[in-house]
Design a protein around this motif. Structure first.
Motif, PDB file in Angstrom:
ATOM      1  N   LEU A 140      -6.208  -0.426   3.251  1.00  0.00           N
ATOM      2  CA  LEU A 140      -6.192  -1.877   3.476  1.00  0.00           C
ATOM      3  C   LEU A 140      -4.879  -2.378   4.077  1.00  0.00           C
ATOM      4  O   LEU A 140      -4.744  -3.558   4.360  1.00  0.00           O
ATOM      5  CB  LEU A 140      -6.392  -2.607   2.136  1.00  0.00           C
ATOM      6  CG  LEU A 140      -7.749  -2.480   1.472  1.00  0.00           C
ATOM      7  CD1 LEU A 140      -7.695  -3.015   0.043  1.00  0.00           C
ATOM      8  CD2 LEU A 140      -8.791  -3.254   2.287  1.00  0.00           C
ATOM      9  N   SER A 141      -3.904  -1.488   4.249  1.00  0.00           N
ATOM     10  CA  SER A 141      -2.565  -1.970   4.623  1.00  0.00           C
ATOM     11  C   SER A 141      -2.484  -2.293   6.107  1.00  0.00           C
ATOM     12  O   SER A 141      -3.147  -1.693   6.949  1.00  0.00           O
ATOM     13  CB  SER A 141      -1.517  -0.926   4.253  1.00  0.00           C
ATOM     14  OG  SER A 141      -1.548   0.140   5.170  1.00  0.00           O
ATOM     15  N   GLU A 142      -1.621  -3.237   6.406  1.00  0.00           N
ATOM     16  CA  GLU A 142      -1.418  -3.643   7.800  1.00  0.00           C
ATOM     17  C   GLU A 142      -0.873  -2.517   8.652  1.00  0.00           C
ATOM     18  O   GLU A 142      -1.183  -2.394   9.825  1.00  0.00           O
ATOM     19  CB  GLU A 142      -0.405  -4.786   7.860  1.00  0.00           C
ATOM     20  CG  GLU A 142      -0.890  -6.084   7.325  1.00  0.00           C
ATOM     21  CD  GLU A 142       0.259  -7.080   7.306  1.00  0.00           C
ATOM     22  OE1 GLU A 142       0.381  -7.855   8.269  1.00  0.00           O
ATOM     23  OE2 GLU A 142       1.031  -7.073   6.321  1.00  0.00           O
ATOM     24  N   HIS A 143       0.046  -1.713   8.066  1.00  0.00           N
ATOM     25  CA  HIS A 143       0.728  -0.744   8.914  1.00  0.00           C
ATOM     26  C   HIS A 143      -0.196   0.400   9.315  1.00  0.00           C
ATOM     27  O   HIS A 143      -0.089   0.939  10.409  1.00  0.00           O
ATOM     28  CB  HIS A 143       2.007  -0.214   8.269  1.00  0.00           C
ATOM     29  CG  HIS A 143       2.944   0.348   9.294  1.00  0.00           C
ATOM     30  ND1 HIS A 143       3.652  -0.459  10.167  1.00  0.00           N
ATOM     31  CD2 HIS A 143       3.243   1.613   9.648  1.00  0.00           C
ATOM     32  CE1 HIS A 143       4.364   0.291  10.986  1.00  0.00           C
ATOM     33  NE2 HIS A 143       4.135   1.555  10.697  1.00  0.00           N
ATOM     34  N   TYR A 152      -6.078   3.522  -1.242  1.00  0.00           N
ATOM     35  CA  TYR A 152      -5.506   2.194  -1.494  1.00  0.00           C
ATOM     36  C   TYR A 152      -4.890   1.617  -0.228  1.00  0.00           C
ATOM     37  O   TYR A 152      -5.096   0.455   0.120  1.00  0.00           O
ATOM     38  CB  TYR A 152      -4.463   2.314  -2.604  1.00  0.00           C
ATOM     39  CG  TYR A 152      -3.667   1.060  -2.847  1.00  0.00           C
ATOM     40  CD1 TYR A 152      -4.299  -0.121  -3.229  1.00  0.00           C
ATOM     41  CD2 TYR A 152      -2.288   1.063  -2.707  1.00  0.00           C
ATOM     42  CE1 TYR A 152      -3.558  -1.271  -3.457  1.00  0.00           C
ATOM     43  CE2 TYR A 152      -1.544  -0.073  -2.936  1.00  0.00           C
ATOM     44  CZ  TYR A 152      -2.184  -1.247  -3.304  1.00  0.00           C
ATOM     45  OH  TYR A 152      -1.446  -2.375  -3.524  1.00  0.00           O
ATOM     46  N   ASN A 212       5.478  -5.062   2.522  1.00  0.00           N
ATOM     47  CA  ASN A 212       4.357  -4.173   2.820  1.00  0.00           C
ATOM     48  C   ASN A 212       3.952  -3.366   1.585  1.00  0.00           C
ATOM     49  O   ASN A 212       4.691  -3.265   0.610  1.00  0.00           O
ATOM     50  CB  ASN A 212       4.625  -3.289   4.049  1.00  0.00           C
ATOM     51  CG  ASN A 212       5.598  -2.169   3.785  1.00  0.00           C
ATOM     52  OD1 ASN A 212       5.755  -1.706   2.659  1.00  0.00           O
ATOM     53  ND2 ASN A 212       6.254  -1.716   4.832  1.00  0.00           N
ATOM     54  N   MET A 213       2.725  -2.846   1.641  1.00  0.00           N
ATOM     55  CA  MET A 213       2.164  -2.156   0.483  1.00  0.00           C
ATOM     56  C   MET A 213       2.795  -0.787   0.262  1.00  0.00           C
ATOM     57  O   MET A 213       3.078  -0.393  -0.864  1.00  0.00           O
ATOM     58  CB  MET A 213       0.644  -2.001   0.656  1.00  0.00           C
ATOM     59  CG  MET A 213      -0.115  -3.327   0.580  1.00  0.00           C
ATOM     60  SD  MET A 213      -1.810  -3.277   1.247  1.00  0.00           S
ATOM     61  CE  MET A 213      -2.625  -2.204   0.077  1.00  0.00           C
ATOM     62  N   GLU A 214       3.006  -0.027   1.351  1.00  0.00           N
ATOM     63  CA  GLU A 214       3.391   1.371   1.189  1.00  0.00           C
ATOM     64  C   GLU A 214       4.802   1.534   0.627  1.00  0.00           C
ATOM     65  O   GLU A 214       5.049   2.418  -0.199  1.00  0.00           O
ATOM     66  CB  GLU A 214       3.217   2.137   2.506  1.00  0.00           C
ATOM     67  CG  GLU A 214       4.087   1.691   3.670  1.00  0.00           C
ATOM     68  CD  GLU A 214       3.506   0.549   4.502  1.00  0.00           C
ATOM     69  OE1 GLU A 214       2.581  -0.140   4.017  1.00  0.00           O
ATOM     70  OE2 GLU A 214       3.990   0.330   5.628  1.00  0.00           O
TER      71      GLU A 214
END
Lengths: 238, 238
Positions: free
Chosen positions: A196-199, A193, A149-151
């Motif tokens: 756009l993340s899924e979470h 930013y 994941n991004m975060e």
């Protein structure tokens, strides 16, 4: 010394370094919530892997935080929001905690030299902890059901950036370079930013996005939850 | 439709999509070398997982490419450099090939709808292949011994960028967003960006960096090696 970033618990075997400090991160929201709870005076957090274990503790009278798929489990006293763990409710208390991804990642890393939990709200405190020990560091991203994941990667990059900028650390692998670049490219607007993340989409779908700005705020507490084994062999954070 | 990027063979179980086209990438150098060999007229490449299998084929008179830890295996006709596979040597030939990471990744993905190999030298051809099928795409990065690497992730981002820019594809997960950002931030100078990568250091340490500029050149061939099962049940690229 080296800092590395392991993007998923499923990759941990190839990033494992028994001499390193492992920083487990689950920005949304387990390790943010843990740092918040310690900031509000909790005495210890006992991470458990399954909902069944958490229920057994609840039946014995413990205070229990439990979350699956972003939602609070019905039986629990708290969910996975940092706002649940107010000083009134947690100060001086011992708590049991289980979450979809974060608590599992903590137990995976237990054989490292030290295991701590990190989040943006205790970023500088975690960096200070690493610098005090002067050891290799591995950031273990909790991810989402073993996906990247991004975060959490962004947090790994933020910690890598601080440690590398001291001149005492280098990046331990390509993954650390990728994470650090992600942070340096997006540190001015992490919230934008991560839109756009899924979470964040998952939290919004469940009307649980209220804690997102809090989770992305830097350095709200100087607490660094550290994993220790009690005399009777139980893993706790304190 | 979605394009996703799986950063390591160890993560493939969570990114597996049986209906997708899987694009296996090992920029340095296996899938670049494969595209180059097809560009130079090779008839088929039989990927094998172990050095022992490759040796057995060699004993039976096959032409064999074999590499471990960046170096050509002594017994082999070719190593893992695209420059080994000249038209004079490979045109019209069937070849056996084993490499440290790339050939293993190909066999992991074999149950997908289609498996092809991609590299910067056949990037547009691979994108065209995906667009012709109109299916989900999973880029499987070969990595290095299950660790994430920069160059394969960058290729995943490049392919994601092309497909998303058509308006027909979205990113399938945070990993695809991370990879695409990496490409858009570095596409003007991939070679400069990858100067920091572990694998370029590994190639330089073995004086094998001569093929790096070639591996980073876009669209030198329109060949897309595709995995098929022969009548006698053998996996080959053709």
């Amino acid at each position: 010394m080296k800092i590395d970033v392991c993007f998923s618990p499923a990759l941990y075997p190839v990033y494992h370094n028994p001499e390193a400090i492992v920083v487990v991160v689950d920005v949304f929201r387990a390790t943010t919530t843990m740092a918040a709870a310690f900031g509000n005076g909790v005495r210890s957090i006992r991470p458990v892997a399954t909902v069944e274990e958490a229920q057994a503790y609840k039946a014995k009278g413990w205070l229990v935080g439990a979350e699956r798929n972003v939602k609070r489990c019905e039986f629990a006293d708290f969910g996975n929001s940092p706002f649940d763990y107010t000083p009134e409710k947690v100060s001086g208390k011992d708590i049991v905690f289980t979450t979809t991804n974060g608590t599992r990642a903590i137990t995976i890393a237990r054989s490292a030299y030290r295991v701590v939990t990190g989040a943006f709200i205790n970023l500088h405190a975690v960096a200070g902890y690493c610098l005090a020990y002067k050891r290799d560091v591995v950031v273990l991203c909790s991810g989402w059901q073993d996906k990247v994941n991004m975060e959490d990667t962004l947090f790994g990059g933020a910690l890598a950036d601080i440690l590398v900028n001291t001149g005492l650390y280098g990046t331990g692998s390509d993954a650390a370079v990728i994470a650090r670049d992600m942070w340096t490219n997006n540190k001015k607007d992490p919230a934008g930013y991560l839109e756009l993340s899924e979470h964040i989409a998952r939290l919004k779908a469940n009307h649980l996005e209220d804690a997102v700005p809090y989770c992305l705020t830097l350095n709200l507490t100087d607490k660094v939850p550290e994993l220790v084994v009690t005399e009777d062999g139980v893993l706790i954070l304190r």
